[in-house]
Design a protein around this motif. Structure first.
Motif, PDB file in Angstrom:
ATOM      1  N   GLU A  76      34.858  99.474  91.184  1.00 10.09           N
ATOM      2  CA  GLU A  76      33.995 100.351  90.387  1.00 10.09           C
ATOM      3  C   GLU A  76      34.186 100.115  88.892  1.00 10.09           C
ATOM      4  N   ASN A  77      35.156  99.302  88.525  1.00  7.67           N
ATOM      5  CA  ASN A  77      35.438  98.982  87.130  1.00  7.67           C
ATOM      6  C   ASN A  77      34.345  98.109  86.507  1.00  7.67           C
ATOM      7  N   ASN A  78      33.298  97.791  87.262  1.00  6.46           N
ATOM      8  CA  ASN A  78      32.290  96.822  86.817  1.00  6.46           C
ATOM      9  C   ASN A  78      31.265  97.394  85.834  1.00  6.46           C
ATOM     10  N   GLU A  79      31.227  98.694  85.627  1.00 11.07           N
ATOM     11  CA  GLU A  79      30.299  99.300  84.671  1.00 11.07           C
ATOM     12  C   GLU A  79      31.005  99.471  83.321  1.00 11.07           C
ATOM     13  N   PRO A  80      30.358  99.119  82.211  1.00 11.64           N
ATOM     14  CA  PRO A  80      30.985  99.317  80.902  1.00 11.64           C
ATOM     15  C   PRO A  80      31.282 100.809  80.676  1.00 11.64           C
ATOM     16  N   SER A  81      32.564 101.147  80.571  1.00 10.36           N
ATOM     17  CA  SER A  81      32.971 102.553  80.524  1.00 10.36           C
ATOM     18  C   SER A  81      34.149 102.761  79.587  1.00 10.36           C
ATOM     19  N   LEU A  82      34.274 104.007  79.125  1.00 14.53           N
ATOM     20  CA  LEU A  82      35.442 104.454  78.389  1.00 14.53           C
ATOM     21  C   LEU A  82      36.285 105.259  79.358  1.00 14.53           C
ATOM     22  N   TYR A  83      37.500 104.802  79.601  1.00 14.72           N
ATOM     23  CA  TYR A  83      38.423 105.482  80.504  1.00 14.72           C
ATOM     24  C   TYR A  83      39.407 106.293  79.666  1.00 14.72           C
ATOM     25  N   ILE A  84      39.523 107.573  79.999  1.00  9.12           N
ATOM     26  CA  ILE A  84      40.404 108.474  79.260  1.00  9.12           C
ATOM     27  C   ILE A  84      41.592 108.834  80.142  1.00  9.12           C
ATOM     28  N   HIS A  85      42.785 108.745  79.562  1.00 12.46           N
ATOM     29  CA  HIS A  85      44.022 109.045  80.289  1.00 12.46           C
ATOM     30  C   HIS A  85      44.909 110.011  79.515  1.00 12.46           C
ATOM     31  N   ARG A  86      45.690 110.757  80.257  1.00 15.16           N
ATOM     32  CA  ARG A  86      46.801 111.564  79.748  1.00 15.16           C
ATOM     33  C   ARG A  86      46.391 112.515  78.620  1.00 15.16           C
ATOM     34  N   ILE A  87      45.411 113.343  78.896  1.00 20.97           N
ATOM     35  CA  ILE A  87      45.044 114.388  77.930  1.00 20.97           C
ATOM     36  C   ILE A  87      46.160 115.429  77.953  1.00 20.97           C
ATOM     37  N   ALA A  88      46.717 115.701  76.800  1.00 20.51           N
ATOM     38  CA  ALA A  88      47.757 116.728  76.684  1.00 20.51           C
ATOM     39  C   ALA A  88      47.448 117.589  75.470  1.00 20.51           C
ATOM     40  N   THR A  89      47.409 118.896  75.701  1.00 20.04           N
ATOM     41  CA  THR A  89      47.068 119.843  74.648  1.00 20.04           C
ATOM     42  C   THR A  89      48.311 120.577  74.175  1.00 20.04           C
ATOM     43  N   ASN A  90      48.424 120.701  72.874  1.00 21.09           N
ATOM     44  CA  ASN A  90      49.475 121.492  72.266  1.00 21.09           C
ATOM     45  C   ASN A  90      49.248 122.949  72.685  1.00 21.09           C
ATOM     46  N   PRO A  91      50.244 123.615  73.277  1.00 26.21           N
ATOM     47  CA  PRO A  91      50.048 124.998  73.744  1.00 26.21           C
ATOM     48  C   PRO A  91      49.568 125.955  72.651  1.00 26.21           C
ATOM     49  N   GLU A  92      49.875 125.655  71.405  1.00 29.27           N
ATOM     50  CA  GLU A  92      49.417 126.505  70.305  1.00 29.27           C
ATOM     51  C   GLU A  92      47.893 126.494  70.153  1.00 29.27           C
ATOM     52  N   PHE A  93      47.227 125.516  70.790  1.00 32.40           N
ATOM     53  CA  PHE A  93      45.781 125.359  70.636  1.00 32.40           C
ATOM     54  C   PHE A  93      45.031 125.486  71.961  1.00 32.40           C
ATOM     55  N   ARG A  94      45.714 125.938  73.025  1.00 32.32           N
ATOM     56  CA  ARG A  94      45.024 126.114  74.309  1.00 32.32           C
ATOM     57  C   ARG A  94      43.939 127.173  74.187  1.00 32.32           C
ATOM     58  N   GLY A  95      42.918 127.020  75.031  1.00 32.43           N
ATOM     59  CA  GLY A  95      41.838 127.997  75.054  1.00 32.43           C
ATOM     60  C   GLY A  95      40.778 127.777  73.990  1.00 32.43           C
ATOM     61  N   GLN A  96      40.836 126.663  73.278  1.00 34.82           N
ATOM     62  CA  GLN A  96      39.868 126.396  72.206  1.00 34.82           C
ATOM     63  C   GLN A  96      38.838 125.343  72.609  1.00 34.82           C
ATOM     64  N   ASN A  97      38.715 125.083  73.916  1.00 30.17           N
ATOM     65  CA  ASN A  97      37.740 124.103  74.423  1.00 30.17           C
ATOM     66  C   ASN A  97      37.896 122.737  73.776  1.00 30.17           C
ATOM     67  N   LEU A  98      39.124 122.289  73.624  1.00 28.99           N
ATOM     68  CA  LEU A  98      39.368 120.994  73.002  1.00 28.99           C
ATOM     69  C   LEU A  98      38.842 119.848  73.856  1.00 28.99           C
ATOM     70  N   VAL A  99      38.806 120.045  75.181  1.00 28.90           N
ATOM     71  CA  VAL A  99      38.243 118.996  76.044  1.00 28.90           C
ATOM     72  C   VAL A  99      36.770 118.791  75.699  1.00 28.90           C
ATOM     73  N   LYS A 100      36.070 119.844  75.395  1.00 28.11           N
ATOM     74  CA  LYS A 100      34.662 119.706  74.996  1.00 28.11           C
ATOM     75  C   LYS A 100      34.551 118.859  73.736  1.00 28.11           C
ATOM     76  N   THR A 101      35.427 119.115  72.766  1.00 28.48           N
ATOM     77  CA  THR A 101      35.440 118.317  71.533  1.00 28.48           C
ATOM     78  C   THR A 101      35.757 116.862  71.846  1.00 28.48           C
ATOM     79  N   LEU A 102      36.740 116.653  72.705  1.00 30.76           N
ATOM     80  CA  LEU A 102      37.121 115.296  73.099  1.00 30.76           C
ATOM     81  C   LEU A 102      35.938 114.575  73.775  1.00 30.76           C
TER      82      LEU A 102
END
Length: 169
Positions: A76-102
């Motif tokens: 499945e690696n045959n499509e040009p893609s951006l692969y994202i790994h190891r998202i880690a959020t600083n607990p001081e900033f949880r709940g701020q929808n940072l994944v949406k920003t990412l």
């Protein structure tokens, strides 16, 4: 908020955020990250593939990217893609929808590189995380066990891998 490449001076904070995320995974009895080799993180930084989201000059979130992920995605690696790994959020900033920003950032990055998809994976069937990623428009593609885990971090041996993708628009 600012997104930019991580720097070598960020390595201690990156490992701190990985430890916090790993402890959280353990507390939920989920497949958890191993301690990643320092060389891996340094290599990603030197290749401009380790990222940070800054809020008020503090690291709020980190992640790594690659444009090729054959070990995990196989044929499945045959499509040009951006692969994202190891998202880690600083607990001081949880709940701020940072994944949406990412994801907004990843979509723009992918457009500039003429990529088709943003792709992610996670080890272990974590229904809460699946729902979380689906909320941001990712399609859950299902799970499978990776037969040959040589060259992958240890946690890929510990369970089935969940696959996600989102079309770049």
């Amino acid at each position: 908020m600012t997104i930019k490449n991580s720097e070598l001076t960020d390595v201690p904070k990156i490992f701190e955020l990985y430890r916090i995320a790993t402890d959280f995974m353990k507390s939920k009895n989920q497949v958890h990250w191993p301690e990643f080799p320092k060389e891996l993180i340094i290599n990603e930084i030197e290749e401009n593939r380790q990222w940070k989201l800054l809020i008020n000059e503090q690291i709020a979130c980190i992640w790594a990217t690659t444009l090729n992920d054959e070990l995990i995605w196989g044929k499945e690696n045959n499509e040009p893609s951006l692969y994202i790994h190891r998202i880690a959020t600083n607990p001081e900033f949880r709940g701020q929808n940072l994944v949406k920003t990412l994801i907004t950032w990843a979509n723009e990055f992918g457009k500039k590189k003429s990529l088709n998809y943003i792709r992610m994976d996670t080890v272990g069937l974590n229904k809460g995380l699946i729902a979380h990623y689906e909320k941001f428009g990712f399609e859950f593609l299902g799970t499978k066990y990776i037969e040959n885990t040589n060259g992958l971090p240890e946690h890929y041996k510990d369970g089935e891998v969940c696959y996600f993708q989102k079309e770049i628009i």
